[in-house]
Enzyme design. Structure first.
Site, PDB file in Angstrom:
ATOM      1  N   GLY A  75       0.842  -1.206   0.000  1.00 54.48           N
ATOM      2  CA  GLY A  75       0.000   0.000   0.000  1.00 54.48           C
ATOM      3  C   GLY A  75       0.871   1.248   0.000  1.00 54.48           C
ATOM      4  O   GLY A  75       1.903   1.278   0.661  1.00 54.48           O
ATOM      5  N   ILE A 113       1.524   3.075   6.961  1.00 54.63           N
ATOM      6  CA  ILE A 113       0.751   3.890   7.899  1.00 54.63           C
ATOM      7  C   ILE A 113       0.396   3.081   9.138  1.00 54.63           C
ATOM      8  O   ILE A 113       0.015   3.635  10.159  1.00 54.63           O
ATOM      9  CB  ILE A 113      -0.542   4.456   7.255  1.00 54.63           C
ATOM     10  CG1 ILE A 113      -1.516   3.333   6.872  1.00 54.63           C
ATOM     11  CG2 ILE A 113      -0.230   5.325   6.054  1.00 54.63           C
ATOM     12  CD1 ILE A 113      -2.935   3.828   6.625  1.00 54.63           C
ATOM     13  N   ASP A 114       0.522   1.744   9.063  1.00 54.35           N
ATOM     14  CA  ASP A 114       0.108   0.891  10.186  1.00 54.35           C
ATOM     15  C   ASP A 114       1.132   0.868  11.331  1.00 54.35           C
ATOM     16  O   ASP A 114       0.794   0.468  12.447  1.00 54.35           O
ATOM     17  CB  ASP A 114      -0.114  -0.553   9.707  1.00 54.35           C
ATOM     18  CG  ASP A 114      -1.114  -0.646   8.582  1.00 54.35           C
ATOM     19  OD1 ASP A 114      -1.941   0.266   8.464  1.00 54.35           O
ATOM     20  OD2 ASP A 114      -1.065  -1.627   7.823  1.00 54.35           O
ATOM     21  N   GLY A 144      -5.127   0.448   9.923  1.00 57.36           N
ATOM     22  CA  GLY A 144      -4.093  -0.090  10.812  1.00 57.36           C
ATOM     23  C   GLY A 144      -3.910  -1.581  10.665  1.00 57.36           C
ATOM     24  O   GLY A 144      -3.117  -2.193  11.359  1.00 57.36           O
ATOM     25  N   ARG A 193      -4.178   7.584   3.780  1.00 55.36           N
ATOM     26  CA  ARG A 193      -2.913   7.310   3.089  1.00 55.36           C
ATOM     27  C   ARG A 193      -2.548   8.413   2.099  1.00 55.36           C
ATOM     28  O   ARG A 193      -1.468   8.374   1.510  1.00 55.36           O
ATOM     29  CB  ARG A 193      -3.021   5.987   2.321  1.00 55.36           C
ATOM     30  CG  ARG A 193      -3.123   4.787   3.195  1.00 55.36           C
ATOM     31  CD  ARG A 193      -2.453   3.558   2.642  1.00 55.36           C
ATOM     32  NE  ARG A 193      -2.690   3.240   1.272  1.00 55.36           N
ATOM     33  CZ  ARG A 193      -3.229   2.086   0.842  1.00 55.36           C
ATOM     34  NH1 ARG A 193      -3.624   1.175   1.720  1.00 55.36           N
ATOM     35  NH2 ARG A 193      -3.359   1.841  -0.432  1.00 55.36           N
TER      36      ARG A 193
END
Ligand code: F6P
Length: 378
Positions: free
Chosen positions: A12, A134-135, A178, A300
């Site tokens: 991602g 981003i997690d 997440g 994102r």
């Protein structure tokens, strides 16, 4: 001419990817006289030999850009859809790596990318990786780039939801990304003062959540913000998932394996609507109107924060130095104010969860947030 290195971005997209590409490109050229080529769309571009020279103009003006100028995909080298088949394309990728006479291949990505990069390293490619997502769930690094930006976006969104929840005396259930970890949900919930924060690491009891909302109402607060991570599970669902995973481990023959896989897929499909279900459960348990906001891919997108730009630039420049030192098979990790090279074998197959004694959990509890499970925490 100097040596040449390849770069790809996989998984991602994440804010800060272009800052990392720029840092690798500029430091390779300026400090070490190395050429850099980018492969488009992750491992697929490496397989299809779709490249772009990363120099001059192309590295200019991208520090502030979200997404990735190289494009990305979730393709895996050993399981790549090609035509109507899924094939192991590792050898083709290795041929393309040699065709460009590359000194190293830098793979920028999250947990899945670290695993795929490690496979290529084991197959003989001089691999280095950077941790982005981003997690914030990549093992062996303090933090990943992209997380800070997503955290700011989710926090800002919850701030905005506060005033409308307050005006309408409603519950607003806001779903935060997440994957299967709660860093983003907990961080955004804490930063925005959410009344309830539900994360995958703490399976929740919907009764306790409703009770927390009722208590607020008795104190004259007729609205509540419930920040729920997309991977959060009720206690019952967590139990069912654990049982299914045990069954998968125990399944010996192919028939049983297929049956358990189908049950797991059905569980995941059903879980996709968990936030909607939670909202209607809370509505009937509290008598308050409830609305759902799913932040999704907004988290994102857009301009990376200053912190993510700095982090990606630090990691990118450290990576170029690691190529010169020939420290391959490693991820450039964040350790406090510094960076360190960690063996990929230490990174793959692990996920960095929020520990139950993490200071963010303690801070959320002490400032009155309900985390949905008094037995596990608070
Ligand atoms: O890993 C980043 C992430 O945004 C997760 O938070 C989320 O579960 C997933 O990717 C969504 O993936 P996709 O963009 O493929 O829908």
């Amino acid at each position: 001419m100097g040596k040449c290195i390849g770069v790809l971005t996989a998984g991602g997209d994440s804010p800060g990817l272009n800052a990392a590409i720029r840092a690798i490109g500029k430091s390779a050229l300026n400090a070490y006289n190395m050429q850099v080529i980018g492969f488009r769309d992750g491992f697929r571009g490496l397989m299809e030999n779709r490249t772009v020279h990363l120099e001059g103009e192309i590295l200019s003006g991208i520090l502030t850009l979200g997404g990735t100028i190289l494009g990305t995909s979730r393709d895996k080298p050993h399981k790549m859809p090609v035509g109507s088949k899924v094939q192991d394309m590792t050898e083709v990728m290795i041929d393309n790596y040699h065709r460009h006479n590359l000194e190293a291949l830098i793979c920028i990505g999250g947990g899945g990318t670290q695993k795929n990069a490690y496979r290529l390293f084991q197959a003989g490619v001089n691999v280095l990786t950077l941790p982005k997502t981003i997690d914030n769930d990549v093992a062996m690094t303090d933090v990943t780039f992209g997380f800070d930006t997503a955290l700011s976006i989710a926090t800002d969104a919850i701030d905005r939801l506060h005033s409308t929840a307050h005006s309408h005396h409603r519950i607003i259930v806001v779903e935060i990304m997440g994957h299967n970890t709660g860093w983003l949900g907990l961080g955004a919930g804490l930063a925005s003062g959410a009344d309830v924060i539900l994360i995958p690491e703490i399976p929740y009891d919907v009764g306790q959540v409703a009770e927390a909302i009722r208590r607020r109402r008795h104190r004259g607060k007729n609205f509540s913000i419930v920040a729920v991570s997309e991977g959060a599970l009720s206690r019952e669902d967590a139990r069912e998932l654990a049982e299914l995973k045990d069954k998968r481990q125990a399944a010996r023959d192919e028939k049983k394996q297929k049956k358990v896989s189908a049950a797991l897929a059905a569980f995941q499909a059903n879980h996709a609507s968990n936030t909607l279900r939670l909202s209607s459960q809370l509505e009937s348990l509290t008598g308050l109107e409830s609305r759902v906001t799913i932040l999704g891919h907004l988290q994102r997108g857009g301009t990376p924060t200053a912190a993510d730009r700095i982090l990606a630039t630090r990691l990118g420049t450290a990576c170029a130095a690691a190529v010169v030192e020939q420290r391959f098979g490693r991820m450039v990790a964040v350790k406090g104010e510094s960076t360190e090279l960690v063996d990929l074998a230490e990174v793959v197959g692990k996920r960095k969860l929020v520990p139950l004694d993490h200071p963010w959990i303690k801070a959320a509890l002490q400032t009155g947030a309900c985390l949905g499970n008094n037995v596990l925490v608070g």
